[in-house]
Design a protein around this motif. Structure first.
Motif, PDB file in Angstrom:
ATOM      1  N   THR A 112       0.887  -1.181  -0.148  1.00 59.67           N
ATOM      2  CA  THR A 112       0.129  -0.145   0.040  1.00 59.67           C
ATOM      3  C   THR A 112       0.786   1.308  -0.005  1.00 59.67           C
ATOM      4  O   THR A 112       1.938   1.285   0.368  1.00 59.67           O
ATOM      5  CB  THR A 112      -0.970   0.169   1.186  1.00 59.67           C
ATOM      6  OG1 THR A 112      -0.046  -0.090   2.334  1.00 59.67           O
ATOM      7  CG2 THR A 112      -2.002  -1.146   1.182  1.00 59.67           C
ATOM      8  N   ALA A 113       0.313   2.291  -0.401  1.00 63.75           N
ATOM      9  CA  ALA A 113       0.952   3.450  -0.424  1.00 63.75           C
ATOM     10  C   ALA A 113       0.840   4.267   0.702  1.00 63.75           C
ATOM     11  O   ALA A 113       0.514   5.478   1.123  1.00 63.75           O
ATOM     12  CB  ALA A 113       0.126   4.399  -1.540  1.00 63.75           C
ATOM     13  N   ALA A 158      -1.629   5.542 -13.075  1.00 63.33           N
ATOM     14  CA  ALA A 158      -1.070   5.660 -11.621  1.00 63.33           C
ATOM     15  C   ALA A 158       0.458   5.249 -12.031  1.00 63.33           C
ATOM     16  O   ALA A 158       0.775   4.665 -12.873  1.00 63.33           O
ATOM     17  CB  ALA A 158      -1.614   4.730 -10.797  1.00 63.33           C
ATOM     18  N   ALA A 189       3.218   3.389  -9.721  1.00 61.98           N
ATOM     19  CA  ALA A 189       3.526   2.773  -8.492  1.00 61.98           C
ATOM     20  C   ALA A 189       4.954   2.735  -8.272  1.00 61.98           C
ATOM     21  O   ALA A 189       5.742   2.512  -9.296  1.00 61.98           O
ATOM     22  CB  ALA A 189       2.928   1.248  -8.631  1.00 61.98           C
ATOM     23  N   LYS A 217       2.757  10.328  -7.666  1.00 67.09           N
ATOM     24  CA  LYS A 217       3.076   8.816  -7.542  1.00 67.09           C
ATOM     25  C   LYS A 217       2.732   8.275  -6.077  1.00 67.09           C
ATOM     26  O   LYS A 217       1.925   8.861  -5.359  1.00 67.09           O
ATOM     27  CB  LYS A 217       4.404   8.771  -7.683  1.00 67.09           C
ATOM     28  CG  LYS A 217       5.070   9.222  -9.017  1.00 67.09           C
ATOM     29  CD  LYS A 217       6.867   9.098  -9.030  1.00 67.09           C
ATOM     30  CE  LYS A 217       7.359   9.806 -10.057  1.00 67.09           C
ATOM     31  NZ  LYS A 217       8.612   9.717  -9.979  1.00 67.09           N
ATOM     32  N   TRP A 218       2.791   6.685  -5.958  1.00 64.80           N
ATOM     33  CA  TRP A 218       2.280   6.344  -4.800  1.00 64.80           C
ATOM     34  C   TRP A 218       2.975   6.919  -3.532  1.00 64.80           C
ATOM     35  O   TRP A 218       2.470   7.220  -2.509  1.00 64.80           O
ATOM     36  CB  TRP A 218       2.393   4.973  -4.897  1.00 64.80           C
ATOM     37  CG  TRP A 218       1.728   4.027  -5.389  1.00 64.80           C
ATOM     38  CD1 TRP A 218       0.625   4.489  -6.327  1.00 64.80           C
ATOM     39  CD2 TRP A 218       1.395   2.533  -5.724  1.00 64.80           C
ATOM     40  NE1 TRP A 218      -0.189   3.440  -6.835  1.00 64.80           N
ATOM     41  CE2 TRP A 218       0.218   2.106  -6.363  1.00 64.80           C
ATOM     42  CE3 TRP A 218       2.047   1.483  -5.066  1.00 64.80           C
ATOM     43  CZ2 TRP A 218      -0.001   0.805  -6.429  1.00 64.80           C
ATOM     44  CZ3 TRP A 218       2.025   0.283  -4.993  1.00 64.80           C
ATOM     45  CH2 TRP A 218       0.680  -0.164  -6.075  1.00 64.80           C
ATOM     46  N   SER A 219       4.311   7.311  -3.766  1.00 62.18           N
ATOM     47  CA  SER A 219       5.116   7.614  -2.548  1.00 62.18           C
ATOM     48  C   SER A 219       4.492   9.174  -2.312  1.00 62.18           C
ATOM     49  O   SER A 219       4.789   9.651  -1.054  1.00 62.18           O
ATOM     50  CB  SER A 219       6.551   7.896  -3.238  1.00 62.18           C
ATOM     51  OG  SER A 219       6.668   8.644  -4.233  1.00 62.18           O
ATOM     52  N   GLN A 279       1.440   9.856  -2.439  1.00 62.16           N
ATOM     53  CA  GLN A 279       0.090   9.690  -1.545  1.00 62.16           C
ATOM     54  C   GLN A 279       0.713   9.002  -0.355  1.00 62.16           C
ATOM     55  O   GLN A 279      -0.137   9.242   0.771  1.00 62.16           O
ATOM     56  CB  GLN A 279      -0.389   8.409  -2.183  1.00 62.16           C
ATOM     57  CG  GLN A 279      -1.350   9.133  -3.596  1.00 62.16           C
ATOM     58  CD  GLN A 279      -1.722   8.011  -4.466  1.00 62.16           C
ATOM     59  OE1 GLN A 279      -1.835   6.565  -3.974  1.00 62.16           O
ATOM     60  NE2 GLN A 279      -1.921   8.177  -5.812  1.00 62.16           N
TER      61      GLN A 279
END
Length: 448
Positions: free
Chosen positions: A2-3, A366, A368, A430-432, A434
């Motif tokens: 998960t982010a 997205a 990831a 990016k996920w980071s 988030q």
């Protein structure tokens, strides 16, 4: 994965700042707004210096998209934004009358940060030396001490009333050694005499500007140094590692803290230092309000028989690496912060840069980047360990807010929390990014 990070904002002391960092040349676009040429503009136009001869002419077009970008900084929950002024934009000739378009741009940018509840952390010099001054010897000319001080005062008088903090220089090792001895950054020299002079004059320029800014009433003044965790590659390489430690980690820090240069570095550089260099050390040692720490990696050093001083070379190690080829060692950050707290007792420290490049791509809208999340998570743990050991660490800034112009490596290396499409310039968190949102929001805005 998960982010999210494994840390919470409340795991850090009250008042601990989280921020994102950028630099002017890497994101603004040097072709806009009447900016003068810097030595990076001309370096990039010389064949062989930059990947695919890519330039910063457009970069991320932050010059026009600054409001969108500041909205993204705020939406991540960051408390502060570390940015720089492009010296060649503000003073196209390096000195003299400021460029009105630049004043207007930086006015809007700084006011935009304050309107969004973010603290402006400014860096005066992040490598964009006006070409007019480069032609006069740049950082190898003692006159740069005065040129830089005049520029610093121009910034303070125009914008200083709204700044939370001011750094004089970013990574003087890169300004001096990487650029004048290794030749990998502008001005691209490979000359030990020029390198030695730049290693000294970056510090005299910092010191004189610091004194002048204090006389103008500026507060929260510091400098940003870069550090690596350096180890010998094997038994017998201790001398090479010690020399590199002196050049990279000790030269600037010990001059600022103790008013001296390490003997292992003077062995090769003293002959080439400017006349009466020792007389400058007391001024260089002037107290700081804080110190910025940029940390990314471990480096293994080995002897290079038959090579001139420093007779060392880098060896690839076994640890996981970023796409820069940099070995990941989060414990090295805690170790460095602890050593700096001993060298500068009681001085507030900030991690002003830490981050990783990765092969980031958009899939289904997205990006990831679990490796980056793991990297940041581990380095935040190192920050917490340092704080628990008594280090006065006051903040952490991720490098970089967005994918940008990575100097001699062009646009291939992506460090950003925000993906920037190389053609459309569309921003995609990016996920980071988030993960920072999850950790930092809701953010309590400072009282105004």
């Amino acid at each position: 994965m998960t982010a999210t990070f494994s840390h919470k904002r409340t795991d850090f002391p009250d008042g601990f700042l989280f921020g994102a960092a950028t630099s002017a040349t890497q994101i603004e676009g040097t072709a806009f707004g009447g900016a003068g040429a810097s030595h990076w503009d001309t370096f990039a136009l010389t064949p062989g210096n930059v990947v695919r001869a890519e330039t910063a002419a457009r970069a991320c077009d932050h010059y026009h998209r600054w409001a969108e970008d500041l909205d993204l900084v705020a939406a991540a929950g960051f408390d502060a934004y570390r940015f720089s002024i492009n010296w060649a934009r503000l003073l196209p000739e390096g000195m003299g009358a400021p460029n009105p378009a630049a004043i207007s741009f930086y006015d809007r940018l700084i006011d935009g940060m304050l309107e969004r509840g973010m603290q402006p952390f400014i860096t005066l010099y992040h490598w964009d030396l006006p070409s007019t001054l480069a032609h006069r010897g740049g950082w190898a000319n003692r006159d740069i001490t005065g040129w830089f001080t005049d520029y610093a005062l121009t910034v303070q008088r125009r914008f200083g009333d709204r700044l939370a903090s001011t750094a004089t220089l970013n990574e003087p090792w890169c300004v001096a050694w990487l650029s004048h001895f290794l030749g990998l950054h502008a001005p691209g020299l490979r000359d030990i005499s020029a390198a030695a002079r730049a290693m000294h004059f970056t510090l005299t320029a910092h010191a004189e500007a610091l004194a002048a800014l204090r006389a103008e009433g500026a507060k929260s003044l510091g400098i940003v140094l870069n550090f690596e965790h350096i180890e010998p590659a094997s038994p017998g390489d201790e001398g090479a590692a010690a020399t590199e430690e002196a050049l990279f980690n000790r030269w600037f820090a010990e001059a600022l803290a103790l008013g001296r240069y390490p003997a292992e570095a003077l062995e090769g550089l003293e002959r080439w230092l400017p006349a009466r260099w020792q007389a400058d050390l007391d001024t260089i040692r002037a107290p700081l309000d804080w110190l910025g720490v940029n940390y990314y990696r471990r480096a293994l050093k080995a002897t290079a028989p038959g090579s001139p001083w420093p007779a060392s070379r880098e060896v690839e190690g076994p640890l996981p690496k970023t796409t820069m080829g940099w070995e990941i060692l989060p414990d090295g950050l805690a170790d460095r912060l602890t050593k700096l707290a001993q060298l500068f007792p009681g001085l507030p420290l900030y991690v002003t840069e830490n981050g990783m490049s990765a092969n980031d791509h958009i899939h289904d809208g997205a990006v990831a980047d679990p490796e980056r999340i793991a990297y940041v998570d581990a380095h935040l743990a190192a920050c917490r360990a340092a704080i628990a050991a008594g280090v006065p660490l006051k903040g952490y800034f991720y490098w970089s807010l967005m994918d940008n112009y990575e100097w001699a490596l062009g646009y291939d290396k992506r460090f950003g929390l925000i993906h920037v499409d190389s053609e459309s310039l569309k921003r995609t968190p990016k996920w980071s990014y988030q993960a920072f949102q999850h950790m930092l929001l809701p953010r309590t805005l400072p009282s105004r």
